[in-house]
Design a protein around this motif. Sequence first.
Motif, PDB file in Angstrom:
ATOM      1  N   ASN A  58     -33.799  39.208  12.488  1.00  0.00           N
ATOM      2  CA  ASN A  58     -35.092  39.477  13.130  1.00  0.00           C
ATOM      3  C   ASN A  58     -34.857  39.400  14.638  1.00  0.00           C
ATOM      4  O   ASN A  58     -34.830  38.324  15.222  1.00  0.00           O
ATOM      5  N   GLN A  59     -34.640  40.574  15.266  1.00  0.00           N
ATOM      6  CA  GLN A  59     -34.253  40.610  16.680  1.00  0.00           C
ATOM      7  C   GLN A  59     -34.954  41.751  17.410  1.00  0.00           C
ATOM      8  O   GLN A  59     -35.217  42.804  16.831  1.00  0.00           O
ATOM      9  N   THR A  60     -35.205  41.527  18.695  1.00  0.00           N
ATOM     10  CA  THR A  60     -35.802  42.551  19.554  1.00  0.00           C
ATOM     11  C   THR A  60     -34.932  42.741  20.783  1.00  0.00           C
ATOM     12  O   THR A  60     -34.513  41.757  21.418  1.00  0.00           O
ATOM     13  N   TYR A  61     -34.657  43.993  21.103  1.00  0.00           N
ATOM     14  CA  TYR A  61     -33.899  44.339  22.312  1.00  0.00           C
ATOM     15  C   TYR A  61     -34.808  45.138  23.234  1.00  0.00           C
ATOM     16  O   TYR A  61     -35.279  46.222  22.871  1.00  0.00           O
ATOM     17  N   VAL A  62     -35.058  44.593  24.421  1.00  0.00           N
ATOM     18  CA  VAL A  62     -35.896  45.255  25.424  1.00  0.00           C
ATOM     19  C   VAL A  62     -34.982  45.938  26.431  1.00  0.00           C
ATOM     20  O   VAL A  62     -34.128  45.290  27.046  1.00  0.00           O
ATOM     21  N   ILE A  63     -35.157  47.256  26.595  1.00  0.00           N
ATOM     22  CA  ILE A  63     -34.308  48.047  27.489  1.00  0.00           C
ATOM     23  C   ILE A  63     -35.155  48.604  28.622  1.00  0.00           C
ATOM     24  O   ILE A  63     -36.132  49.318  28.380  1.00  0.00           O
ATOM     25  N   THR A  64     -34.802  48.274  29.849  1.00  0.00           N
ATOM     26  CA  THR A  64     -35.514  48.810  31.010  1.00  0.00           C
ATOM     27  C   THR A  64     -34.666  49.900  31.648  1.00  0.00           C
ATOM     28  O   THR A  64     -33.486  49.694  31.918  1.00  0.00           O
ATOM     29  N   ARG A  65     -35.295  51.055  31.883  1.00  0.00           N
ATOM     30  CA  ARG A  65     -34.554  52.208  32.401  1.00  0.00           C
ATOM     31  C   ARG A  65     -34.268  52.053  33.884  1.00  0.00           C
ATOM     32  O   ARG A  65     -35.050  51.482  34.620  1.00  0.00           O
ATOM     33  N   GLY A  66     -33.134  52.615  34.298  1.00  0.00           N
ATOM     34  CA  GLY A  66     -32.744  52.549  35.702  1.00  0.00           C
ATOM     35  C   GLY A  66     -32.659  53.898  36.360  1.00  0.00           C
ATOM     36  O   GLY A  66     -33.304  54.851  35.925  1.00  0.00           O
ATOM     37  N   SER A  67     -31.855  53.994  37.406  1.00  0.00           N
ATOM     38  CA  SER A  67     -31.731  55.212  38.208  1.00  0.00           C
ATOM     39  C   SER A  67     -30.461  55.949  37.826  1.00  0.00           C
ATOM     40  O   SER A  67     -29.388  55.381  37.850  1.00  0.00           O
ATOM     41  N   GLU A  68     -30.602  57.234  37.479  1.00  0.00           N
ATOM     42  CA  GLU A  68     -29.457  58.091  37.197  1.00  0.00           C
ATOM     43  C   GLU A  68     -29.462  59.243  38.170  1.00  0.00           C
ATOM     44  O   GLU A  68     -30.405  59.434  38.934  1.00  0.00           O
ATOM     45  N   ASN A  69     -28.421  60.080  38.130  1.00  0.00           N
ATOM     46  CA  ASN A  69     -28.355  61.230  39.044  1.00  0.00           C
ATOM     47  C   ASN A  69     -29.594  62.088  38.921  1.00  0.00           C
ATOM     48  O   ASN A  69     -30.172  62.542  39.892  1.00  0.00           O
ATOM     49  N   GLY A  70     -30.009  62.372  37.678  1.00  0.00           N
ATOM     50  CA  GLY A  70     -31.172  63.229  37.462  1.00  0.00           C
ATOM     51  C   GLY A  70     -32.385  62.424  37.090  1.00  0.00           C
ATOM     52  O   GLY A  70     -33.086  62.741  36.154  1.00  0.00           O
ATOM     53  N   GLU A  71     -32.655  61.369  37.801  1.00  0.00           N
ATOM     54  CA  GLU A  71     -33.758  60.483  37.458  1.00  0.00           C
ATOM     55  C   GLU A  71     -35.097  61.205  37.486  1.00  0.00           C
ATOM     56  O   GLU A  71     -35.252  62.237  38.121  1.00  0.00           O
ATOM     57  N   GLY A 102     -32.263  41.216  26.392  1.00  0.00           N
ATOM     58  CA  GLY A 102     -32.606  42.182  27.427  1.00  0.00           C
ATOM     59  C   GLY A 102     -31.410  43.031  27.817  1.00  0.00           C
ATOM     60  O   GLY A 102     -30.299  42.511  27.978  1.00  0.00           O
ATOM     61  N   LEU A 103     -31.642  44.341  27.963  1.00  0.00           N
ATOM     62  CA  LEU A 103     -30.601  45.269  28.387  1.00  0.00           C
ATOM     63  C   LEU A 103     -31.138  46.108  29.536  1.00  0.00           C
ATOM     64  O   LEU A 103     -32.302  46.512  29.526  1.00  0.00           O
ATOM     65  N   GLY A 104     -30.292  46.399  30.527  1.00  0.00           N
ATOM     66  CA  GLY A 104     -30.759  47.240  31.624  1.00  0.00           C
ATOM     67  C   GLY A 104     -29.619  47.780  32.452  1.00  0.00           C
ATOM     68  O   GLY A 104     -28.593  47.114  32.635  1.00  0.00           O
ATOM     69  N   HIS A 105     -29.809  48.984  32.948  1.00  0.00           N
ATOM     70  CA  HIS A 105     -28.817  49.643  33.801  1.00  0.00           C
ATOM     71  C   HIS A 105     -29.440  49.957  35.151  1.00  0.00           C
ATOM     72  O   HIS A 105     -30.606  50.315  35.234  1.00  0.00           O
ATOM     73  N   SER A 106     -28.667  49.798  36.222  1.00  0.00           N
ATOM     74  CA  SER A 106     -29.116  50.181  37.558  1.00  0.00           C
ATOM     75  C   SER A 106     -30.366  49.387  37.936  1.00  0.00           C
ATOM     76  O   SER A 106     -30.388  48.168  37.859  1.00  0.00           O
ATOM     77  N   LEU A 107     -31.421  50.080  38.335  1.00  0.00           N
ATOM     78  CA  LEU A 107     -32.687  49.407  38.617  1.00  0.00           C
ATOM     79  C   LEU A 107     -33.167  48.656  37.385  1.00  0.00           C
ATOM     80  O   LEU A 107     -33.725  47.558  37.481  1.00  0.00           O
ATOM     81  N   GLY A 108     -32.931  49.247  36.192  1.00  0.00           N
ATOM     82  CA  GLY A 108     -33.314  48.566  34.951  1.00  0.00           C
ATOM     83  C   GLY A 108     -32.602  47.240  34.797  1.00  0.00           C
ATOM     84  O   GLY A 108     -33.158  46.268  34.269  1.00  0.00           O
ATOM     85  N   GLY A 109     -31.337  47.174  35.260  1.00  0.00           N
ATOM     86  CA  GLY A 109     -30.607  45.910  35.222  1.00  0.00           C
ATOM     87  C   GLY A 109     -31.222  44.881  36.138  1.00  0.00           C
ATOM     88  O   GLY A 109     -31.256  43.688  35.828  1.00  0.00           O
ATOM     89  N   ASN A 110     -31.721  45.346  37.281  1.00  0.00           N
ATOM     90  CA  ASN A 110     -32.420  44.442  38.201  1.00  0.00           C
ATOM     91  C   ASN A 110     -33.693  43.915  37.563  1.00  0.00           C
ATOM     92  O   ASN A 110     -33.982  42.704  37.587  1.00  0.00           O
ATOM     93  N   LEU A 111     -34.469  44.822  36.978  1.00  0.00           N
ATOM     94  CA  LEU A 111     -35.773  44.442  36.418  1.00  0.00           C
ATOM     95  C   LEU A 111     -35.622  43.470  35.251  1.00  0.00           C
ATOM     96  O   LEU A 111     -36.381  42.505  35.141  1.00  0.00           O
ATOM     97  N   ILE A 112     -34.632  43.723  34.375  1.00  0.00           N
ATOM     98  CA  ILE A 112     -34.480  42.856  33.210  1.00  0.00           C
ATOM     99  C   ILE A 112     -34.030  41.459  33.644  1.00  0.00           C
ATOM    100  O   ILE A 112     -34.420  40.446  33.047  1.00  0.00           O
ATOM    101  N   ASN A 171     -23.923  47.978  35.570  1.00  0.00           N
ATOM    102  CA  ASN A 171     -23.970  48.620  36.888  1.00  0.00           C
ATOM    103  C   ASN A 171     -25.338  48.406  37.535  1.00  0.00           C
ATOM    104  O   ASN A 171     -26.021  49.350  37.952  1.00  0.00           O
ATOM    105  N   ASP A 172     -25.739  47.170  37.579  1.00  0.00           N
ATOM    106  CA  ASP A 172     -27.107  46.845  37.979  1.00  0.00           C
ATOM    107  C   ASP A 172     -27.282  46.752  39.488  1.00  0.00           C
ATOM    108  O   ASP A 172     -26.330  46.509  40.226  1.00  0.00           O
ATOM    109  N   ALA A 173     -28.520  46.977  39.894  1.00  0.00           N
ATOM    110  CA  ALA A 173     -28.909  46.678  41.277  1.00  0.00           C
ATOM    111  C   ALA A 173     -29.223  45.182  41.301  1.00  0.00           C
ATOM    112  O   ALA A 173     -30.201  44.745  40.698  1.00  0.00           O
ATOM    113  N   PRO A 174     -28.394  44.383  41.961  1.00  0.00           N
ATOM    114  CA  PRO A 174     -28.599  42.931  41.896  1.00  0.00           C
ATOM    115  C   PRO A 174     -29.913  42.506  42.533  1.00  0.00           C
ATOM    116  O   PRO A 174     -30.388  43.158  43.471  1.00  0.00           O
ATOM    117  N   PRO A 175     -30.517  41.440  42.027  1.00  0.00           N
ATOM    118  CA  PRO A 175     -31.716  40.920  42.691  1.00  0.00           C
ATOM    119  C   PRO A 175     -31.374  40.482  44.108  1.00  0.00           C
ATOM    120  O   PRO A 175     -30.235  40.095  44.391  1.00  0.00           O
TER     121      PRO A 175
END
Length: 647
Positions: free
Chosen positions: A86-99, A159-169, A186-190
């Motif tokens: 019983n698990q939940t993974y929250v993924i926050t989207r980040g910035s890509e080339n074609g954001e 929690g999972l996140g890439h780029s800006l999503g990595g910062n937010l998570i 490859n997160d944007a660090p806080p």
Amino acid sequence: MQNEEVLNSDILRVRLTELEYGGEKNFTVEEVRKIIIEETGESPPRNIEILSTDSLKEFKELKNEGKDSGFDGTAIHFYDAEKGINQTYVITRGSENGERLDNEEKGGPLDWIYNSLGIYAGKESNQYREAKLFDSLVSKEVEKNIKLNHIEIENKKYGLGHSLGGNLIQMISIMNGSFEKVYAFNDAPPSAYQLAFIDISFRRQLFLRFDLNPNSFDEIYAIPPAELKAFAENHYRESNQNIHHLTNEEDMLFAASDLRGFLDLGSRTVLDSDPDFVSIRDRIGNLSDEDLYEMQKFLVKYAPAYKAGGYNGLIKAMTGVDLVLLQELKDTLTNISITDNPVGGAEAVWETVKKLDEIAVNLKDFALQLPQLIKNLPVLLSIFTDLTSGEIDLIVDELKGMEKDVKEIQSLIASLADLTAMDGLLTLNPIEFVQKLFTIKDLFEAIDAKINQLFGRFDTIKAIIKEAKMEFGEAVEGHSLQQVSNALAKKGRRYEGGSLFIFKVAGNGQKIEVNLSSAVRIYQSGMDSYDDQEAALRRYQRAFEAVFFEDYERRKGDLLSKIHDMESNPRSYRKLLAIGSEYEVKSIHVHEQIKALPAAFSDRLHETVLHFQDQFDKGRKLISSIKTSIEKMFQEEKDIASIFDLR
């Protein structure tokens, strides 16, 4: 042990996070199952539910009301009672080339603007607020599902996140502590500035420690960066133990993570996805803190403009000039004709002067902003391009030329003030009136020429930058999740467009490569197609038997039953005799001869079924050869059979 992480490897977590960029149509239960099977060779949990910002009512309302910050996210809820999951993974989207861009009216890349204003400068928090709301809504929906299905296993959240999503998570985890673990790619660090803006408790302690005015947030930018970083990292030491970073050495955000204010929280694994590329980290590290401080103040200044007016508001605030308005004025100046109709020309003059008043205000702002642009643009260009110092100097010269052009345009506009006064023109005799209009026209032409020169300088700057080799292109590429996936790939594997490719080098040196995801999709779709056709054939066979054989037997049975009744109860059939007949019916004997259905009926059905069954078997054999040939070719891939067969 029960309820161990379903996504128990970096490659699994990265590939599912990358799904977020495909949108709701690509982020499906089927795709999640496919990736888990490809990477583990095992059957996924029985129940998988997908929740996204596109499917949650509250986020739809935000978008409908035009309050969308650009945040997107998806959550996956896994449940399997038999496996104890019983698990939940929250993924926050980040910035890509074609954001994703904002609506056409704003037309700007929201995530990258947030990266600079929200994180580095610390003056924007709208995406964090929406990410926090999303996390809260996901928890509520999952809780409903748990109660509805009477799930007794504790729900674990990751929690999972890439780029800006990595910062937010990370920010959600730091502020709320709601995740077992957080994985940032490859997160944007806080930054300390971002946390000070959002976390009131931290801000208070920060202001006390450095003796700052609590009513002046901007004083924190003057704190020596090393002291600020040390204080912030110590403050959040306990709340970042569950954070793990997976970072490409080439990533542009990793290169920028040494900038003033950025924090290094949690543990980190560094990958080298491109040994031939040297990170721009050293180049950024060579910038003076004074330059970075000035650039930060420059960004901080425009955060309110972005918040109030979006991308257009930001650009207008940064340059102080409305290029659209300038172009409209230029078109108007070109179309004024005083010689043909002096009176009509006067009306056009007055309408144009109104626009000139607006331009005068814009140009005044532009003149004020140019020194800041001249000061900060070289720093930005030196970070992100390989422009030579001479080319950067050319750009600065053009900016200084703009400053001169603007002052001359302002002077010309001021000269029009007395000439275009309505009451002054109306008191002139006709000859003086026309002469004055021609003088005004000459000023208009001079203004038009200067505006053309201003546009020319913009074009020159754009051309210089466009033709330069953008060295941060490799750093941008290194930022992508596909680069991370390939850096993590097992020997003989690579990833492209969400698909898994397997490859090997044959004895003759030739590279053999197979899109395994595509091959599995073809195999399973083909097998499903033959299963569907076989099921249709069985339905046809049953229908044929019902229409002919079963109907014949039913009719035959009905007839024999009737005969038996007539022979058993002859008296009840006296009614068959003519009315008034003196005869009685004492017995009835029926001599029946019921022929069987012609053999052709069953023979044709049998032949038809055999024909199609033979076609199905041949088709299955052909499709199975895809699987067996790949298994033989890549014997070292032990999980191929299960990847083909599991769903």
